[in-house]
Design a protein around this motif. Structure first.
Motif, PDB file in Angstrom:
ATOM      1  N   ARG A   1       0.814  -1.223   0.000  1.00 30.28           N
ATOM      2  CA  ARG A   1       0.000   0.000   0.000  1.00 30.28           C
ATOM      3  C   ARG A   1       0.840   1.262   0.000  1.00 30.28           C
ATOM      4  NH1 ARG A   1      -4.075  -0.642   4.892  1.00 30.28           N
ATOM      5  NH2 ARG A   1      -4.821   1.341   4.031  1.00 30.28           N
TER       6      ARG A   1
ATOM      7  N   SER B   1       5.592   3.629  -4.325  1.00 32.31           N
ATOM      8  CA  SER B   1       4.203   3.194  -4.486  1.00 32.31           C
ATOM      9  C   SER B   1       4.089   2.300  -5.714  1.00 32.31           C
ATOM     10  CB  SER B   1       3.269   4.396  -4.626  1.00 32.31           C
ATOM     11  OG  SER B   1       3.632   5.186  -5.759  1.00 32.31           O
TER      12      SER B   1
ATOM     13  N   SER C   1       5.033   2.443   6.890  1.00 30.53           N
ATOM     14  CA  SER C   1       3.903   2.391   5.956  1.00 30.53           C
ATOM     15  C   SER C   1       3.443   3.805   5.640  1.00 30.53           C
ATOM     16  CB  SER C   1       2.749   1.597   6.572  1.00 30.53           C
ATOM     17  OG  SER C   1       3.160   0.303   6.940  1.00 30.53           O
ATOM     18  N   THR C   2       3.227   4.062   4.343  1.00 30.30           N
ATOM     19  CA  THR C   2       2.789   5.401   3.926  1.00 30.30           C
ATOM     20  C   THR C   2       1.441   5.763   4.535  1.00 30.30           C
ATOM     21  OG1 THR C   2       4.025   5.155   1.869  1.00 30.30           O
ATOM     22  CG2 THR C   2       2.299   6.825   1.898  1.00 30.30           C
ATOM     23  N   THR C   3       0.654   4.771   4.921  1.00 28.14           N
ATOM     24  CA  THR C   3      -0.662   5.021   5.507  1.00 28.14           C
ATOM     25  C   THR C   3      -0.577   5.656   6.893  1.00 28.14           C
ATOM     26  OG1 THR C   3      -0.633   2.729   6.308  1.00 28.14           O
ATOM     27  CG2 THR C   3      -1.787   3.167   4.242  1.00 28.14           C
TER      28      THR C   3
ATOM     29  N   GLY D   1      -2.061   5.668  13.356  1.00 26.25           N
ATOM     30  CA  GLY D   1      -2.806   5.069  12.253  1.00 26.25           C
ATOM     31  C   GLY D   1      -2.677   3.564  12.270  1.00 26.25           C
TER      32      GLY D   1
ATOM     33  N   GLY E   1      -0.363   0.444  10.423  1.00 27.56           N
ATOM     34  CA  GLY E   1       0.756   0.093   9.568  1.00 27.56           C
ATOM     35  C   GLY E   1       1.927  -0.402  10.393  1.00 27.56           C
TER      36      GLY E   1
END
Length: 243
Positions: A99, A139, A174-176, A207, A209
């Protein structure tokens, strides 16, 4: 001719990225799966017909790098064969980008050329010039090989489970995740790494991740030079007066 050295022959594999050992990566390069982008100077050996080219960057990438100092010198590996990569015997870890992955470019060894690459800034809770940091954001579908000094730690971030880590030990996340770079002291004390403890900037993650942390960090600054203090995980300088 007999030697225990002959136990270290190439590891059979069918995947694109295979660990020859914890510090050496074998990459299968072929025309059908596209080129691989690798850190310049990381090639230690190769087999087959491999073409190595300096990776071109467009004007947008060059402008961002000039402003932020963030970037990595890459070479494009294409052709048919196997390339062996290493970087100062650091530990290598291969993972799917999934992701999205945000990573300090110093710890990137190689990745698929099909991945999207951008540069993102981390907000700083302390309003001081250069206190923020810039990282690569990968990504798309593909894999990346990351470097750590020693065996890493992976921490999971979830609802009600926030994670804080020394900014100098953080490799990727994690980019999230939502991130914030902050000083664990008052503004007047950011020049000292948390008094006498040696701790400096920390990153907070919220968040869902994961965070990748290595068991190593930069040494704290020991002296001032010309009124500037070397600080942070990328060698950024913070302006300040002498104490």
């Amino acid at each position: 001719m007999h030697s225990t050295l002959f136990a270290h022959v190439p590891v059979p594999s069918t995947g694109r990225y295979t660990l020859q050992n914890p510090q050496l990566l074998k990459v299968d390069v072929n025309q059908g799966s596209g080129a691989v982008l690798a850190r310049q100077g990381a090639m230690v050996a190769f087999e087959g017909q491999i073409d190595f080219q300096s990776q071109y960057r467009n004007n947008s990438w060059r402008n961002v790098r000039q402003m932020t100092g963030e970037g990595i010198e890459l070479m494009k590996c294409k052709g048919n064969g196997q390339v062996y990569l290493a970087n100062f015997a650091q530990h290598i870890h291969v993972m799917e980008v999934g992701r999205g992955l945000t990573v300090d470019s110093k710890y990137v060894l190689a990745f698929d050329s099909t991945l999207g690459v951008g540069i993102v800034a981390i907000d700083s809770a302390v309003e001081i010039a250069s206190a923020g940091a810039y990282n690569l954001e990968l990504s798309g579908a593909g894999q990346v090989a990351l470097l750590t000094s020693g065996e890493p730690l992976v921490l999971e971030v979830g609802p009600g489970k926030n994670i804080c880590a020394d900014a100098d030990a953080v490799i990727a996340w994690s980019t999230t995740l939502r991130t914030q770079l902050q000083a664990p002291t008052s503004t007047s004390g950011v020049w000292r790494r948390r008094g006498s403890t040696g701790e400096g900037w920390e990153m907070q993650f919220q968040g869902e991740g994961h965070v990748l942390i290595q068991p190593s960090e930069l040494l704290p600054p020991t002296h001032l030079r010309g009124g500037m203090l070397g600080f942070g995980m990328r060698g950024n300088s913070l302006g300040g007066s002498r104490a």
